[in-house]
Design a protein around this motif. Structure first.
Motif, PDB file in Angstrom:
ATOM      1  N   SER A 127     -11.176   6.843   2.037  1.00 17.86           N
ATOM      2  CA  SER A 127     -10.651   6.263   0.795  1.00 17.86           C
ATOM      3  C   SER A 127     -10.114   4.862   1.033  1.00 17.86           C
ATOM      4  O   SER A 127     -10.216   3.995   0.161  1.00 17.86           O
ATOM      5  CB  SER A 127      -9.540   7.163   0.234  1.00 17.86           C
ATOM      6  OG  SER A 127     -10.039   8.441  -0.074  1.00 17.86           O
ATOM      7  N   ASP A 128      -9.534   4.637   2.205  1.00 18.39           N
ATOM      8  CA  ASP A 128      -9.004   3.318   2.567  1.00 18.39           C
ATOM      9  C   ASP A 128     -10.145   2.317   2.751  1.00 18.39           C
ATOM     10  O   ASP A 128     -10.139   1.219   2.187  1.00 18.39           O
ATOM     11  CB  ASP A 128      -8.198   3.475   3.867  1.00 18.39           C
ATOM     12  CG  ASP A 128      -7.399   2.224   4.223  1.00 18.39           C
ATOM     13  OD1 ASP A 128      -7.450   1.231   3.466  1.00 18.39           O
ATOM     14  OD2 ASP A 128      -6.734   2.236   5.268  1.00 18.39           O
ATOM     15  N   ILE A 129     -11.148   2.726   3.512  1.00 16.82           N
ATOM     16  CA  ILE A 129     -12.281   1.841   3.813  1.00 16.82           C
ATOM     17  C   ILE A 129     -12.994   1.399   2.541  1.00 16.82           C
ATOM     18  O   ILE A 129     -13.402   0.250   2.400  1.00 16.82           O
ATOM     19  CB  ILE A 129     -13.278   2.572   4.756  1.00 16.82           C
ATOM     20  CG1 ILE A 129     -12.652   2.728   6.151  1.00 16.82           C
ATOM     21  CG2 ILE A 129     -14.597   1.815   4.850  1.00 16.82           C
ATOM     22  CD1 ILE A 129     -13.397   3.722   7.024  1.00 16.82           C
ATOM     23  N   THR A 130     -13.154   2.340   1.616  1.00 15.72           N
ATOM     24  CA  THR A 130     -13.924   2.047   0.399  1.00 15.72           C
ATOM     25  C   THR A 130     -13.062   1.497  -0.733  1.00 15.72           C
ATOM     26  O   THR A 130     -13.564   1.220  -1.819  1.00 15.72           O
ATOM     27  CB  THR A 130     -14.619   3.325  -0.097  1.00 15.72           C
ATOM     28  OG1 THR A 130     -13.637   4.362  -0.260  1.00 15.72           O
ATOM     29  CG2 THR A 130     -15.671   3.790   0.890  1.00 15.72           C
ATOM     30  N   GLY A 131     -11.757   1.342  -0.475  1.00 11.98           N
ATOM     31  CA  GLY A 131     -10.897   0.761  -1.493  1.00 11.98           C
ATOM     32  C   GLY A 131     -10.458   1.720  -2.571  1.00 11.98           C
ATOM     33  O   GLY A 131      -9.866   1.308  -3.577  1.00 11.98           O
ATOM     34  N   VAL A 132     -10.724   3.016  -2.397  1.00  6.56           N
ATOM     35  CA  VAL A 132     -10.301   4.005  -3.390  1.00  6.56           C
ATOM     36  C   VAL A 132      -8.781   4.100  -3.433  1.00  6.56           C
ATOM     37  O   VAL A 132      -8.185   4.279  -4.488  1.00  6.56           O
ATOM     38  CB  VAL A 132     -10.914   5.387  -3.073  1.00  6.56           C
ATOM     39  CG1 VAL A 132     -10.330   6.467  -3.978  1.00  6.56           C
ATOM     40  CG2 VAL A 132     -12.422   5.331  -3.221  1.00  6.56           C
ATOM     41  N   LEU A 133      -8.137   3.958  -2.255  1.00  7.03           N
ATOM     42  CA  LEU A 133      -6.678   4.029  -2.176  1.00  7.03           C
ATOM     43  C   LEU A 133      -6.102   2.674  -1.778  1.00  7.03           C
ATOM     44  O   LEU A 133      -6.577   2.062  -0.815  1.00  7.03           O
ATOM     45  CB  LEU A 133      -6.239   5.059  -1.133  1.00  7.03           C
ATOM     46  CG  LEU A 133      -6.325   6.532  -1.478  1.00  7.03           C
ATOM     47  CD1 LEU A 133      -5.762   7.355  -0.331  1.00  7.03           C
ATOM     48  CD2 LEU A 133      -5.571   6.852  -2.757  1.00  7.03           C
ATOM     49  N   PRO A 134      -5.062   2.191  -2.483  1.00  6.87           N
ATOM     50  CA  PRO A 134      -4.366   0.984  -2.028  1.00  6.87           C
ATOM     51  C   PRO A 134      -3.484   1.294  -0.833  1.00  6.87           C
ATOM     52  O   PRO A 134      -3.224   2.461  -0.521  1.00  6.87           O
ATOM     53  CB  PRO A 134      -3.528   0.595  -3.252  1.00  6.87           C
ATOM     54  CG  PRO A 134      -3.298   1.886  -3.977  1.00  6.87           C
ATOM     55  CD  PRO A 134      -4.513   2.719  -3.739  1.00  6.87           C
ATOM     56  N   LEU A 135      -2.998   0.244  -0.184  1.00  5.26           N
ATOM     57  CA  LEU A 135      -2.221   0.383   1.042  1.00  5.26           C
ATOM     58  C   LEU A 135      -1.067   1.368   0.906  1.00  5.26           C
ATOM     59  O   LEU A 135      -0.893   2.251   1.740  1.00  5.26           O
ATOM     60  CB  LEU A 135      -1.665  -0.994   1.447  1.00  5.26           C
ATOM     61  CG  LEU A 135      -0.538  -0.960   2.494  1.00  5.26           C
ATOM     62  CD1 LEU A 135      -1.109  -0.606   3.843  1.00  5.26           C
ATOM     63  CD2 LEU A 135       0.193  -2.280   2.552  1.00  5.26           C
ATOM     64  N   MET A 136      -0.249   1.221  -0.136  1.00  6.22           N
ATOM     65  CA  MET A 136       0.940   2.049  -0.258  1.00  6.22           C
ATOM     66  C   MET A 136       0.565   3.524  -0.368  1.00  6.22           C
ATOM     67  O   MET A 136       1.239   4.396   0.185  1.00  6.22           O
ATOM     68  CB  MET A 136       1.758   1.624  -1.483  1.00  6.22           C
ATOM     69  CG  MET A 136       2.201   0.171  -1.460  1.00  6.22           C
ATOM     70  SD  MET A 136       3.318  -0.183  -0.079  1.00  6.22           S
ATOM     71  CE  MET A 136       4.830   0.525  -0.706  1.00  6.22           C
TER      72      MET A 136
END
Length: 969
Positions: free
Chosen positions: A649-658
């Motif tokens: 999810s992080d790699i694909t931008g599904v989830l923001p940093l926070m």
């Protein structure tokens, strides 16, 4: 004689009904007083549907009155009712002839009752199959007990020597029921698949001539088969099929547990795994038989995800299809297209694939497995409903077919009368209506079977010229120039390096030593995989990362089957490995995680903390509490799987940093809660509960306090856990168990066990690295301290940097009551009045010391032009120290400063209280988030927290300016 009501049946069945009614004339006359109301209507339904029932009622005229007066036609049996009824019959047996006769009469009467209830729908299909299985269990076990006693009198009693106690143990036979009997799904005229085995070899005692135990149990098995299977004037009990035993018909009829284990470990075949799913102890020594099945479970259910089951089931299905075509079995409701067997294959495919990982799939009954598939494998609810409806319809049709003559057949009738009878028994007025419904159900089964079992190639993958060229390259049929041209044309950015990577894999010892099955599977996967990799921007880098995984799974080529069976998972693999070296490395180390790529719904939809906790609890509930090793492995898999999901999810931008940090922190918290529960349970079982006061035991008066990134809800990939353990009990008291120890020792060992579960490297890796240096007195202090001792230390001895650390301290597991008391202690420490100049000096000195030891040296910075995101001037730690200083300096005036433990919300409070200008607080927040995002990206590329000196220059300058204005003024 009372005439049948012909209006209740179609005209095509009038002749049959009149004929059956005539045959029953005497029986009907004798029971005229009982044939009232629904009984007569039910009788009409039954005599149209079953010649067997008519035959039995004519042969035994008293049977009908007994069944009606007993009231058993209108009610279900309890699980032990057949046992009780059969015991009355067995008590009358005084000879072999009596046994053969009485067993058959018992069976025929119960079969009449079961067929009556099935055809009149007094019993649902599942009730019929369950009761039939109970009937078989009772008759096998009752007959076996009788024959065992006779065998011991004749040949002596078999004994073996126990390996544990070295004592003699009497041996009893274990009868395993396979197939539909094992699954409690026996049909109306089914044969029974059995295996005979016994715990250990030895000899009989008590007879003139001793026998080897195996010889004894072979003879006993032969007697049992003869008693059940022999067809005489009164029929049979059950047809017995022994072909599923090890080595089939060519092997001894009974074998020892050791021989069973050896066979399945060394020679067990895929179809035998399929068969063993349904194995159940149906008679004999149930306890010993249960132990045997537990020992054989690893053969059936592999610990890893085993997609090779699809191959095996396809081969079995194709073998069945050939048999169907050869024998013309298209009209067979079991074996024909869309038949019962295909429904069973769908359920059992997922049992074989995932049963080793999810014990919920380790069930025998198909009706229990299908409803699990939406949750466990993502099968649509509608598909499961259609399969369940079709299965019920097909099994009812099978029963109606077999009820006619008590014959083991699943063939649809071809003649008009037979078709009319079947349609009537199934509740249809005419054959065409039944046939339409049957066709619809079979079409639904065929469709779902194709979606699950059909080869991936049949689901859209087509042979191509590119595939041929890739295989030619792999087989070294091309010269180097031709091979490079193929790679170049496909789109690789570094063709020569890509060719070398492929040839290095081909020349590796692992590939050279591959068995034929593994080599074939690799050839199936490689062309599609290479096509997908070629589409990546960094194709050659991606190839190197993916081949690292391929190399790691070659010895377990079932993972290659997983990729071949799931092109979508292969696509996710390439996409994520292209973006992250860390991701590729995680998969190479733990290929079992490939399973997480199959369903994008779960891969890119991370659960919240409550869902995480519920999922972990469900997984751990399926593991025996005493099996700490398996619990540890389950925790490690759970962590790895969710770490992979958040990275995707992080790699694909599904989830923001926070949100990434939230997820990683929640993951650690639910694991810590479970680890504490496991450790507490183990300690209490061993030593009893620690006493809070005399006569009053503690109720988990223990908390785990998270510091640093865990406390600040800012965990990253690979973060260790800064922990402090605190208890609340009287150290002068002891536990209340048989092996009583002092409370202080109990809680110290509890802390040690928690660390052991977290820190230990197992086959699944390490859960978390634990750092306990922030506890009172650091490494020289007690591992676990009381809350009172913790408070005294913080008040009297703690350094300023320890109070800084307390800013980010937060209870992450344990007692909510004690957690509340800890928060009060934390607040009292942070609220202490401090002399600003002294505080500032202490903070600055500690920061400079850290820069000197951990940051980039002036020489290195000049030579390499690099910047350490965390430790250098203007980096992450400067922001953290600024925040901690503001809390310690101003908490007495502004309690909101220590309400939260994460830097972002503390900076919000700093801004709100005007301790920093809005633009400075905003600059610090944005820089902090940018630094952490960069840190995550570097971790995913397996790089250190060092960036180019020219990167983020503006942020660094801003932070340095704010640091100077606040800390050096």
């Amino acid at each position: 004689m009372q005439q049948p009501d012909l209006s209740l049946v179609p005209s095509s069945l009038h002749t049959l009904l009149n004929k059956q009614w005539e045959r029953l004339a005497d029986v009907l006359a004798e029971n005229a007083g009982l044939l009232v109301g629904s009984i007569t209507k039910d009788l009409l339904q039954v005599v149209v549907g079953s010649d067997f029932v008519v035959d039995q009622l004519v042969k035994y005229p008293q049977m009908l009155s007994e069944l009606i007066e007993d009231g058993v036609l209108g009610r279900a049996y309890q699980s032990d009712e057949y046992v009780k009824r059969l015991a009355v019959t067995i008590a009358k047996i005084d000879s072999e002839a009596a046994m053969m006769s009485l067993l058959r009469r018992f069976r025929q009467k119960e079969m009449v009752r079961l067929i009556w209830r099935d055809l009149t729908r007094k019993a649902a299909m599942v009730d019929t199959t369950r009761e039939l299985s109970w009937l078989a269990d009772a008759m096998i076990d009752g007959t076996l007990r009788l024959l065992y006693e006779q065998g011991c009198e004749r040949w002596g009693t078999p004994y073996g020597i126990s390996a544990e106690s070295s004592q003699k143990e009497q041996q009893r036979m274990v009868v395993l029921g396979m197939g539909k009997l094992g699954a409690n799904e026996l049909n109306l005229s089914s044969d029974i698949d059995l295996m005979f085995c016994f715990p250990m070899n030895g000899e009989t005692q008590g007879a003139r001539k001793t026998l080897a135990n195996q010889d004894f149990f072979i003879r006993l098995g032969q007697k049992l088969i003869q008693a059940l299977d022999t067809l005489n004037a009164e029929g049979f009990v059950f047809r017995v099929d022994m072909r599923l035993r090890p080595f089939g018909s060519a092997s001894p009829l009974a074998c020892s547990f050791a021989a069973m284990e050896h066979y399945y470990q060394d020679q067990g075949r895929d179809w035998e795994r399929y068969a063993m799913i349904k194995a159940r102890v149906v008679a004999g020594d149930v306890d010993k038989g249960t132990e045997l099945l537990a020992q054989l479970r690893p053969f059936v259910y592999r610990k890893y995800i085993d997609f090779s089951a699809f191959e095996s089931l396809r081969e079995m299905k194709e073998m069945i299809n050939r048999e169907v075509r050869r024998k013309g079995l298209e009209y067979n409701v079991k074996l024909g297209s869309g038949g019962i067997r295909e429904v069973e294959f769908i359920a059992q495919a997922f049992q074989l694939i995932r049963g080793g990982r999810d014990s919920r799939l380790q069930q025998r009954e198909l009706r229990n497995i299908l409803p699990l598939l939406p949750e466990l494998v993502g099968m649509p609810e509608q598909a499961v409903e259609e399969l369940m409806d079709a299965y019920t319809f097909l099994r009812n049709a099978e029963h109606a077919i077999q009820a006619v003559a008590d014959k083991q057949t699943q063939e649809l009738p071809r003649d008009d009368l037979g078709q009319a009878r079947l349609a009537f028994s199934m509740g249809f007025d005419e054959w065409s209506s039944f046939e339409t419904a049957l066709t619809e159900h079979r079409a639904a089964v065929s469709r779902h079977f194709a979606e699950v079992i059909a080869p991936a190639q049949e689901q859209g993958e087509t042979a191509s010229q590119q595939k041929t060229e890739w295989l030619a390259l792999w087989s070294e049929q091309l010269c180097e120039e031709e091979a490079i041209q193929v790679i170049t044309d496909s789109g690789f950015d570094e063709p020569s390096r890509a060719l070398k990577l492929l040839m290095d894999l081909k020349a590796s010892r692992t590939v050279q030593m591959l068995q034929q099955t593994g080599a074939d599977r690799l050839k199936i996967v490689l062309p599609t995989l290479l096509d997908m990799i070629a589409q990546a921007d960094n194709a050659t880098v991606t190839l190197a990362r993916v081949l690292q995984l391929i190399q790691s799974v070659l010895r377990r080529s079932a993972y290659l089957v997983l990729l071949a069976e799931n092109p979508a998972a292969m696509q996710q693999l390439v996409k994520l490995c292209s973006s992250s070296a860390w991701f590729a490395d995680q998969l190479a180390k733990k290929p079992v995680l490939l399973d997480e790529l199959i369903d994008p719904r779960t891969l890119y939809s991370p659960p919240d903390k409550e869902q995480l906790g519920a999922e972990l609890r469900q997984q751990l509930l399926r593991i025996p509490e005493e099996d700490t090793e398996q619990l540890m492995e389950a925790l490690r898999y759970f962590k790895s799987a969710h770490l992979l999901r958040v990275a995707a999810s992080d790699i694909t931008g599904v989830l923001p940093l926070m949100k990434v940090s939230d997820y990683l922190t929640w993951l650690a918290e639910v694991i810590l809660e479970s680890v504490l529960d496991v450790a507490w349970r183990v300690m209490v079982e061993k030593h009893g509960r620690p006493m809070k006061q005399t006569g009053v035991p503690c109720e988990l008066d223990f908390i785990v306090v998270g510091y640093g990134k865990l406390g600040g809800i800012e965990l990253s990939y690979g973060s260790d856990l800064d922990l402090v353990f605190i208890h609340d009990s009287d150290s002068n008291l002891s536990t209340d168990g048989d092996k009583s120890i002092a409370n202080s020792v109990f809680f110290t060992r509890l802390g040690q066990r928690i660390i052991h579960i977290l820190n230990t490297f197992t086959a699944g890796g390490q859960l978390y690295e634990v750092d306990m240096r922030l506890r009172p007195s650091g490494n020289s202090g007690l591992l676990v301290s009381s809350l009172k001792a913790f408070e005294e230390y913080q008040q009297k001895e703690a350094w300023t940097w320890e109070h800084q650390a307390l800013v980010r301290a937060r209870v992450v597991a344990g007692s909510s009551r004690l957690g509340g008391e800890f928060e009060q202690v934390r607040a009292s420490i942070l609220q202490q009045a401090r002399e600003t100049a002294e505080l500032k000096t202490a903070v600055v000195e500690m920061r400079e010391k850290m820069r000197a030891h951990l940051g980039t040296s002036a020489k290195e910075a000049q030579a390499k032009s690099v910047f350490n995101l965390k430790q250098d001037l203007g980096g992450i730690v400067d922001i953290e120290f600024l925040v901690q200083y503001q809390v310690l300096a101003n908490a007495p005036r502004y309690p909101e400063l220590y309400e939260f433990t994460d830097n972002i919300r503390i900076l919000d409070a700093v801004e709100k209280t005007k301790l920093l200008p809005t633009e400075d607080a905003e600059a610090l927040r944005e820089a902090y988030k940018a630094y952490r995002a960069a840190g995550h990206r570097l971790t995913l590329q397996e790089q250190s927290n060092v960036i180019s000196e020219g990167d983020m220059k503006d942020s660094r300058a801003l932070i340095a300016r704010i640091w100077g204005s606040v800390m050096e003024s």
